[in-house]
Design a protein around this motif. Structure first.
Motif, PDB file in Angstrom:
ATOM      1  N   LEU A  40      17.957  72.977  65.316  1.00 18.57           N
ATOM      2  CA  LEU A  40      17.924  73.074  63.862  1.00 18.57           C
ATOM      3  C   LEU A  40      16.473  73.156  63.373  1.00 18.57           C
ATOM      4  O   LEU A  40      16.168  72.807  62.235  1.00 18.57           O
ATOM      5  N   SER A  41      15.585  73.653  64.209  1.00 20.32           N
ATOM      6  CA  SER A  41      14.159  73.729  63.879  1.00 20.32           C
ATOM      7  C   SER A  41      13.943  74.529  62.602  1.00 20.32           C
ATOM      8  O   SER A  41      14.464  75.634  62.457  1.00 20.32           O
ATOM      9  N   ALA A  42      13.162  73.955  61.690  1.00 22.59           N
ATOM     10  CA  ALA A  42      12.781  74.602  60.427  1.00 22.59           C
ATOM     11  C   ALA A  42      13.978  75.044  59.578  1.00 22.59           C
ATOM     12  O   ALA A  42      13.850  75.908  58.723  1.00 22.59           O
ATOM     13  N   ALA A  43      15.134  74.447  59.812  1.00 20.52           N
ATOM     14  CA  ALA A  43      16.322  74.773  59.011  1.00 20.52           C
ATOM     15  C   ALA A  43      16.277  74.020  57.683  1.00 20.52           C
ATOM     16  O   ALA A  43      15.661  72.963  57.567  1.00 20.52           O
ATOM     17  N   ASN A  44      16.933  74.575  56.681  1.00 17.84           N
ATOM     18  CA  ASN A  44      17.051  73.923  55.378  1.00 17.84           C
ATOM     19  C   ASN A  44      18.410  73.236  55.320  1.00 17.84           C
ATOM     20  O   ASN A  44      19.434  73.901  55.194  1.00 17.84           O
ATOM     21  N   LEU A  45      18.388  71.911  55.429  1.00 16.87           N
ATOM     22  CA  LEU A  45      19.601  71.103  55.340  1.00 16.87           C
ATOM     23  C   LEU A  45      19.542  70.181  54.128  1.00 16.87           C
ATOM     24  O   LEU A  45      20.154  69.118  54.103  1.00 16.87           O
ATOM     25  N   SER A  46      18.813  70.600  53.109  1.00 17.79           N
ATOM     26  CA  SER A  46      18.688  69.762  51.916  1.00 17.79           C
ATOM     27  C   SER A  46      20.054  69.582  51.252  1.00 17.79           C
ATOM     28  O   SER A  46      20.802  70.528  51.087  1.00 17.79           O
ATOM     29  N   GLY A  47      20.370  68.349  50.950  1.00 22.58           N
ATOM     30  CA  GLY A  47      21.648  68.043  50.311  1.00 22.58           C
ATOM     31  C   GLY A  47      22.847  68.151  51.223  1.00 22.58           C
ATOM     32  O   GLY A  47      23.987  68.048  50.771  1.00 22.58           O
ATOM     33  N   ALA A  48      22.630  68.327  52.523  1.00 21.97           N
ATOM     34  CA  ALA A  48      23.746  68.473  53.469  1.00 21.97           C
ATOM     35  C   ALA A  48      24.421  67.127  53.724  1.00 21.97           C
ATOM     36  O   ALA A  48      23.808  66.071  53.632  1.00 21.97           O
ATOM     37  N   THR A  72      17.256  69.303  68.353  1.00 18.15           N
ATOM     38  CA  THR A  72      15.896  69.613  67.937  1.00 18.15           C
ATOM     39  C   THR A  72      15.907  69.853  66.442  1.00 18.15           C
ATOM     40  O   THR A  72      16.550  70.787  65.968  1.00 18.15           O
ATOM     41  N   LEU A  73      15.192  68.990  65.710  1.00 16.44           N
ATOM     42  CA  LEU A  73      15.130  69.071  64.255  1.00 16.44           C
ATOM     43  C   LEU A  73      13.665  69.116  63.800  1.00 16.44           C
ATOM     44  O   LEU A  73      13.293  68.526  62.808  1.00 16.44           O
TER      45      LEU A  73
END
Length: 173
Positions: free
Chosen positions: A102-110, A121-122
């Protein structure tokens, strides 16, 4: 041999498979073949707002995909690549994300309550305002992750790497 087809069901052998399920199976089988052949399987805006609870998408490559608002609750996503993807406001409750990237992924509000992120990997992931209550982050790499305003109550961080992670106003108890 198919002798009779009802409006929404296709008879195959002794079992009856709804057409919608059969089409989904065919779609994901084709996607898996394509992903294996291309290595960099890109999918954008295909599942936006989709509901794919409990589905197995393990090992697929969703690099740079737009999966905003997707519902992947209870999905099996082992070793799946979501790097640089938009998963903002995604519902991933109780999802199996072991060793996922999940590198550089946008999980805002998930919503990742109860998710299994063991060995994931985050790096540089944005988890701002995400809910990770009771999530398992054992041995996860969260280097440079943004966890501001995140709900981390009862989350497990055993042997996790949090170097450079931002935890401003995160709820930890």
């Amino acid at each position: 041999m198919i002798r009779h087809m009802e409006p929404d069901v296709k008879r195959t052998g002794h079992s009856r498979i709804p057409r919608k399920s059969l089409l989904m199976i065919m779609l994901f089988s084709s996607m898996a073949l394509l992903a294996g052949a291309c290595r960099r399987f890109m999918i954008k805006r295909v599942f936006t707002g989709g509901k794919l609870e409990g589905i197995n998408l393990s090992g697929l490559d969703f690099y740079n995909a737009n999966l905003e608002n997707i519902n992947l609750s209870r999905a099996r996503l082992v070793k799946t690549n979501f790097s640089f993807s938009n998963l903002s406001r995604a519902k991933l409750t109780n999802a199996d994300l072991r060793r996922a990237d999940l590198s550089a992924a946008n999980l805002s509000g998930a919503d990742l309550r109860g998710a299994n992120l063991r060995g994931a990997t985050l790096r540089a992931v944005d988890l701002t305002r995400a809910s990770l209550q009771q999530a398992n982050l054992t041995s996860a790499n969260l280097t440079g992750a943004r966890l501001s305003l995140c709900d981390l109550r009862r989350a497990i961080f055993a042997e996790a790497v949090l170097e450079g992670a931002v935890l401003t106003h995160a709820r930890v108890y």
